[in-house]
Design an enzyme around this catalytic site. Structure first.
Site, PDB file in Angstrom:
ATOM      1  N   HIS A  34       0.871  -1.190   0.000  1.00 60.73           N
ATOM      2  CA  HIS A  34       0.000   0.000   0.000  1.00 60.73           C
ATOM      3  C   HIS A  34       0.902   1.233   0.000  1.00 60.73           C
ATOM      4  O   HIS A  34       2.146   1.107  -0.060  1.00 60.73           O
ATOM      5  CB  HIS A  34      -0.946  -0.029   1.202  1.00 60.73           C
ATOM      6  CG  HIS A  34      -0.246  -0.290   2.508  1.00 60.73           C
ATOM      7  ND1 HIS A  34       0.635   0.609   3.066  1.00 60.73           N
ATOM      8  CD2 HIS A  34      -0.269  -1.355   3.342  1.00 60.73           C
ATOM      9  CE1 HIS A  34       1.088   0.120   4.198  1.00 60.73           C
ATOM     10  NE2 HIS A  34       0.576  -1.073   4.387  1.00 60.73           N
ATOM     11  N   GLY A  36       1.914   3.101   2.229  1.00 61.09           N
ATOM     12  CA  GLY A  36       2.934   3.127   3.286  1.00 61.09           C
ATOM     13  C   GLY A  36       4.218   2.470   2.785  1.00 61.09           C
ATOM     14  O   GLY A  36       5.323   2.991   2.965  1.00 61.09           O
ATOM     15  N   HIS A  37       4.075   1.310   2.130  1.00 60.35           N
ATOM     16  CA  HIS A  37       5.257   0.629   1.572  1.00 60.35           C
ATOM     17  C   HIS A  37       5.877   1.479   0.464  1.00 60.35           C
ATOM     18  O   HIS A  37       7.099   1.564   0.343  1.00 60.35           O
ATOM     19  CB  HIS A  37       4.866  -0.731   0.983  1.00 60.35           C
ATOM     20  CG  HIS A  37       4.347  -1.706   1.977  1.00 60.35           C
ATOM     21  ND1 HIS A  37       3.043  -2.142   1.980  1.00 60.35           N
ATOM     22  CD2 HIS A  37       4.949  -2.329   3.017  1.00 60.35           C
ATOM     23  CE1 HIS A  37       2.868  -3.006   2.968  1.00 60.35           C
ATOM     24  NE2 HIS A  37       4.005  -3.137   3.608  1.00 60.35           N
ATOM     25  N   GLN A  61       6.634 -15.305  12.422  1.00 59.21           N
ATOM     26  CA  GLN A  61       6.222 -14.162  13.236  1.00 59.21           C
ATOM     27  C   GLN A  61       4.727 -14.133  13.509  1.00 59.21           C
ATOM     28  O   GLN A  61       4.235 -13.200  14.124  1.00 59.21           O
ATOM     29  CB  GLN A  61       6.689 -12.845  12.615  1.00 59.21           C
ATOM     30  CG  GLN A  61       5.963 -12.414  11.353  1.00 59.21           C
ATOM     31  CD  GLN A  61       6.624 -11.196  10.717  1.00 59.21           C
ATOM     32  OE1 GLN A  61       7.695 -11.292  10.129  1.00 59.21           O
ATOM     33  NE2 GLN A  61       5.996 -10.036  10.841  1.00 59.21           N
ATOM     34  N   LYS A 150       4.550   3.176  11.695  1.00 56.23           N
ATOM     35  CA  LYS A 150       3.314   2.580  12.198  1.00 56.23           C
ATOM     36  C   LYS A 150       3.619   1.390  13.122  1.00 56.23           C
ATOM     37  O   LYS A 150       2.958   1.174  14.116  1.00 56.23           O
ATOM     38  CB  LYS A 150       2.391   2.139  11.077  1.00 56.23           C
ATOM     39  CG  LYS A 150       1.005   1.845  11.631  1.00 56.23           C
ATOM     40  CD  LYS A 150       0.081   1.249  10.640  1.00 56.23           C
ATOM     41  CE  LYS A 150       0.349  -0.169  10.363  1.00 56.23           C
ATOM     42  NZ  LYS A 150      -0.169  -1.204  11.177  1.00 56.23           N
ATOM     43  N   GLN A 154       8.259  -2.423  16.462  1.00 53.20           N
ATOM     44  CA  GLN A 154       9.092  -3.216  15.543  1.00 53.20           C
ATOM     45  C   GLN A 154      10.351  -2.435  15.158  1.00 53.20           C
ATOM     46  O   GLN A 154      11.450  -2.997  15.091  1.00 53.20           O
ATOM     47  CB  GLN A 154       8.298  -3.583  14.293  1.00 53.20           C
ATOM     48  CG  GLN A 154       9.146  -4.215  13.201  1.00 53.20           C
ATOM     49  CD  GLN A 154       8.338  -4.798  12.071  1.00 53.20           C
ATOM     50  OE1 GLN A 154       7.882  -5.918  12.157  1.00 53.20           O
ATOM     51  NE2 GLN A 154       8.166  -4.052  10.991  1.00 53.20           N
ATOM     52  N   SER A 186      -2.509  -0.012   6.298  1.00 47.74           N
ATOM     53  CA  SER A 186      -2.066  -1.313   6.790  1.00 47.74           C
ATOM     54  C   SER A 186      -2.553  -2.371   5.821  1.00 47.74           C
ATOM     55  O   SER A 186      -3.646  -2.248   5.254  1.00 47.74           O
ATOM     56  CB  SER A 186      -2.681  -1.577   8.173  1.00 47.74           C
ATOM     57  OG  SER A 186      -2.610  -2.955   8.482  1.00 47.74           O
TER      58      SER A 186
HETATM   59  O1  PAF Z   1       6.651  -5.159   8.929  1.00 43.97           O
HETATM   60  C1  PAF Z   1       6.578  -6.197   8.230  1.00 43.97           C
HETATM   61  O2  PAF Z   1       5.944  -6.249   7.197  1.00 43.97           O
HETATM   62  C2  PAF Z   1       7.301  -7.440   8.714  1.00 43.97           C
HETATM   63  O3  PAF Z   1       7.274  -7.549  10.100  1.00 43.97           O
HETATM   64  C3  PAF Z   1       8.757  -7.532   8.201  1.00 43.97           C
HETATM   65  C4  PAF Z   1       9.609  -6.424   8.748  1.00 43.97           C
HETATM   66  C5  PAF Z   1       8.756  -7.484   6.680  1.00 43.97           C
HETATM   67  C6  PAF Z   1       9.376  -8.860   8.631  1.00 43.97           C
HETATM   68  O4  PAF Z   1       8.666  -9.945   8.127  1.00 43.97           O
END
Ligand code: PAF
Length: 282
Positions: A34, A36-37, A61, A150, A154, A186
């Protein structure tokens, strides 16, 4: 854009850039891209010579298998977005490529960061994040890696790992991108129904309310109380946490500490069966 699916092919390709002293910008993602990326890609394009994006839905994760199952994977759309953002390289590995059989176990001491907020609510989540990000850093060997604000905790976790392992790269944190009505972008937003999306707007409203009330003269803790009351009264919001913290260690502030600046207001909530997080610096 060149697409690589194996680490060896990507490493071989990138080593030429390394020897020519080119800087590599890296944007790790789990896809369902999206704006954000795209802001991360854009910042990388502006500040480094070559931009690598990875798309990998990292199973380690996800503490909830249903969440992993439901995670959106619109790969054709993602490819088109990366092309239009002029991304140079996409790394698109399989699970086996990242986690080969008999892969080493991973346990990284993240101190308190693994025990509070997202760490407490999603046991093992940051172990999975650091495991995959460490592997990806080792493959890409970026000069700068870009993460969105966001996921505030992390960003702290990744910086902590980089510092502790003295990894030779810089972490750049890019501002949260929001829809015009305030909802933080998101990948999970696509799972919200129209009415769920409407309810989810209360999250950013509550965060902005803290900021506004403080500007009007309330103390941070009073402002947060009012915003929390608003959220608890809002239909369809199941609040997991809402806290005012010191952004250097994410400890919750008390009466005496509320005058430090900046503060960060963080929250997590379930809306329409989707777990959302957001934050704002104050
Ligand atoms: O933020 C994310 O999309 C994930 O946690 C990441 C950093 C790509 C690790 O899988």
């Amino acid at each position: 854009m060149e697409v690589f699916t194996t680490k060896d092919a990507l490493k071989a390709h990138l080593s030429a850039f390394k020897t020519n002293d080119k800087t590599i910008g890296f944007v790790p993602t789990m896809g369902a891209l999206h704006d954000g990326h795209l802001a991360l890609i854009e910042r990388s394009k502006r500040t480094t010579d070559i931009t690598v994006c990875s798309i990998f839905v990292n199973p380690t994760q996800f503490n909830d298998p249903a969440d992993l199952e439901k995670y959106p994977r619109p790969i054709e759309k993602d490819l088109a977005l990366l092309q239009s953002a002029d991304c140079d390289i996409l790394f698109l590995p399989t699970v086996e490529e990242i986690y080969p059989p008999r892969d080493e176990a991973w346990l990284f001491d993240l101190g308190k960061l693994d025990e509070i907020w997202e760490g407490a609510k999603r046991p093992g989540h940051y172990q999975g994040v650091t495991q995959v990000v460490y592997k990806l850093f080792d493959i890409v060997k970026p000069s700068i890696a870009f993460f969105g604000q966001k996921d505030f905790q992390q960003c702290m976790v990744i910086q902590y790992m980089v510092d502790k392992l003295r990894l030779p790269l810089r972490i750049a944190v890019v501002d949260t991108v929001r829809d015009p009505d305030g909802l933080a972008k998101s990948s999970r937003n696509v799972r919200l129904s129209p009415s769920g999306r409407q309810q989810a707007l209360s999250l950013s409203k509550a965060l902005f309310m803290v900021k506004e009330r403080m500007e009007e003269g309330m103390t941070p803790l009073q402002a947060k109380e009012e915003a929390q009351h608003f959220l608890l009264e809002t239909k369809g919001i199941e609040l997991e946490y809402f806290a005012l913290c010191n952004p250097s260690d994410l400890s919750e502030i008390n009466q005496e500490q509320q005058y430090i600046r900046p503060l960060v207001a963080i929250l997590a909530a379930w809306v329409d069966g989707v777990r959302l997080i957001d934050n704002i610096l104050l």
